[in-house]
Scaffold this active site. Structure first.
Site, mmCIF file in Angstrom:
data_model
loop_
_atom_site.group_PDB
_atom_site.id
_atom_site.type_symbol
_atom_site.label_atom_id
_atom_site.label_comp_id
_atom_site.label_asym_id
_atom_site.label_seq_id
_atom_site.Cartn_x
_atom_site.Cartn_y
_atom_site.Cartn_z
ATOM 1 N N ASP A 1 -9.852 -10.798 2.814
ATOM 2 C CA ASP A 1 -10.579 -12.060 2.450
ATOM 3 C C ASP A 1 -10.025 -13.207 3.631
ATOM 4 O OD1 ASP A 1 -7.787 -13.032 1.920
ATOM 5 O OD2 ASP A 1 -8.205 -12.740 -0.184
ATOM 6 N N ASN B 1 -4.069 8.700 4.079
ATOM 7 C CA ASN B 1 -2.998 8.134 4.627
ATOM 8 C C ASN B 1 -2.833 8.326 5.999
ATOM 9 O OD1 ASN B 1 -1.720 7.602 2.125
ATOM 10 N ND2 ASN B 1 -0.778 9.658 1.792
ATOM 11 N N HIS C 1 -5.430 -6.538 -2.693
ATOM 12 C CA HIS C 1 -6.205 -6.531 -1.456
ATOM 13 C C HIS C 1 -6.397 -8.049 -0.804
ATOM 14 C CE1 HIS C 1 -8.351 -2.295 -1.710
ATOM 15 N NE2 HIS C 1 -7.117 -2.302 -1.495
ATOM 16 N N HIS D 1 0.711 4.201 -2.872
ATOM 17 C CA HIS D 1 0.161 5.460 -2.210
ATOM 18 C C HIS D 1 1.265 6.409 -2.709
ATOM 19 C CE1 HIS D 1 -3.653 5.150 0.291
ATOM 20 N NE2 HIS D 1 -3.602 3.932 -0.297
ATOM 21 N N ASP E 1 -2.788 -14.711 -2.836
ATOM 22 C CA ASP E 1 -3.560 -15.495 -3.765
ATOM 23 C C ASP E 1 -4.595 -14.899 -4.394
ATOM 24 O OD1 ASP E 1 -5.464 -15.373 -1.701
ATOM 25 O OD2 ASP E 1 -4.819 -17.408 -0.800
ATOM 26 N N ARG F 1 0.880 -1.230 -0.079
ATOM 27 C CA ARG F 1 0.044 0.034 -0.083
ATOM 28 C C ARG F 1 0.975 1.326 -0.141
ATOM 29 N NH1 ARG F 1 -3.183 2.927 4.256
ATOM 30 N NH2 ARG F 1 -5.064 3.855 3.162
#
Length: 326
Positions: free
Chosen positions: A247, A95, A194, A67, A254, A63
């Site tokens: 997830d 942020n 993500h 960013h 994955d 991330r």
């Protein structure tokens, strides 16, 4: 690390080398071979140590790199603290109290300054550290051409306008990716980042309790997931910084993220919106079925993102401390 983990993406590696030959012409795979021959080992060990201490840091580094590159290019501006000359990006709305991983980059930089002083840019460190973080989490390996230099300023205002928001409609997010030279497939592939990490409740709580302004949840959200998320994020202000996984395999890179979207179990509204557009939904479904396809495309898109508006040659500088301009 087993042998399969290190060889499973050999074909994309060579394909990406071909792709990069048409990338930023002043970047070079061998840029530090003579000036800092232990660069890769130092960075890989720094990232491995950080992940061993906290698996979540892999997602944080990914991330951080994203960013950085989306605000005036990949030039390490997000690493800069506020100064008398500019207001930095660390406290921009996207942020503030969420972007992290600075200490990992600082530690790697300190070790590199001992091994090869004033040689390796903070931007190249962040780019390589991100690649290693993804790979060490089970994701693809991609070649990184080097020679980026560090920017001399930062922009809180640009961070507030240029970074995609989880509250924006898909068309706005798509436009932001296109403005950086990326395309729709890049957007979907990079959203797959993500597959590791967590989100703060404040980024999706409205979906749980008041999606329509009348006290109802998002009708697209899977009922079982809704109940689980309400347990993590009760409808009160002090739960805003609680964390929920994107997830079911938050520490493993994955394609579970895409399987979740296909089952209406995307955490962020902006993630689930990928299933509401025919073009992006088709890519999501392909990635949910064919993990190798996702890994290949993610690596390719990371190469493209890592080359956004880089500084090379005599532009910028090589910071001695990633947090301040020399």
């Amino acid at each position: 690390m087993n042998r399969n983990a290190s060889t499973r993406f050999v074909i994309p590696f060579f394909c990406l080398m071909f792709l990069l030959s048409f990338g930023s012409s002043q970047l070079d795979y061998k840029f530090y071979d003579n000036s800092c021959p232990n660069l890769s080992k130092i960075i890989r060990y720094g990232v491995w140590s950080a992940i061993a201490n906290e698996t979540r840091i892999a997602a944080s580094l990914l991330r951080l790199h994203f960013h950085d590159c989306f605000v005036n290019g990949c030039e390490g501006s997000i690493l800069l603290d506020d100064s008398s000359n500019f207001t930095g990006e660390k406290n921009a709305f996207p942020n503030r109290n969420s972007v992290r991983g600075f200490e990992v980059i600082d530690a790697i930089k300190q070790n590199l300054e001992k091994a090869c002083p004033s040689t390796v840019s903070c931007t190249d460190i962040l780019t390589l550290a991100t690649r290693d973080a993804v790979f060490l989490s089970g994701g693809p390996f991609w070649p990184v051409s080097l020679g980026r230099r560090d920017g001399l300023t930062a922009s809180e205002a640009s961070a507030n306008t240029d970074l995609p928001s989880p509250f924006e409609p898909l068309e706005n997010i798509t436009a932001k990716f296109i403005s950086k030279g990326l395309d729709v497939k890049d957007m979907v592939a990079l959203s797959g980042g993500h597959t590791i990490g967590f989100a703060q409740c404040s980024t999706f709580k409205q979906r749980l309790f008041d999606f329509d302004g009348a006290g109802n949840p998002d009708p697209l959200l899977d009922v079982a997931l809704l109940g689980n998320l309400r347990g993590i994020c009760p409808n009160q202000d002090n739960s805003d910084t609680n964390l929920a996984p994107f997830d079911s395999t938050s520490a493993k890179f994955d394609n579970s993220y895409f399987k979740s979207l296909a089952n209406n179990s995307g955490l962020l509204q902006s993630d689930q919106a990928l299933m509401g557009d025919n073009k992006t939904a088709a890519v999501v479904l392909n990635y949910s079925k064919f993990p190798f396809l996702f890994m290949r495309d993610f690596a390719s898109s990371m190469v493209k993102m890592g080359n956004i508006a880089v500084l090379t040659g005599q532009d910028g500088e090589i910071r001695k401390n990633c947090r301040v301009v020399n």
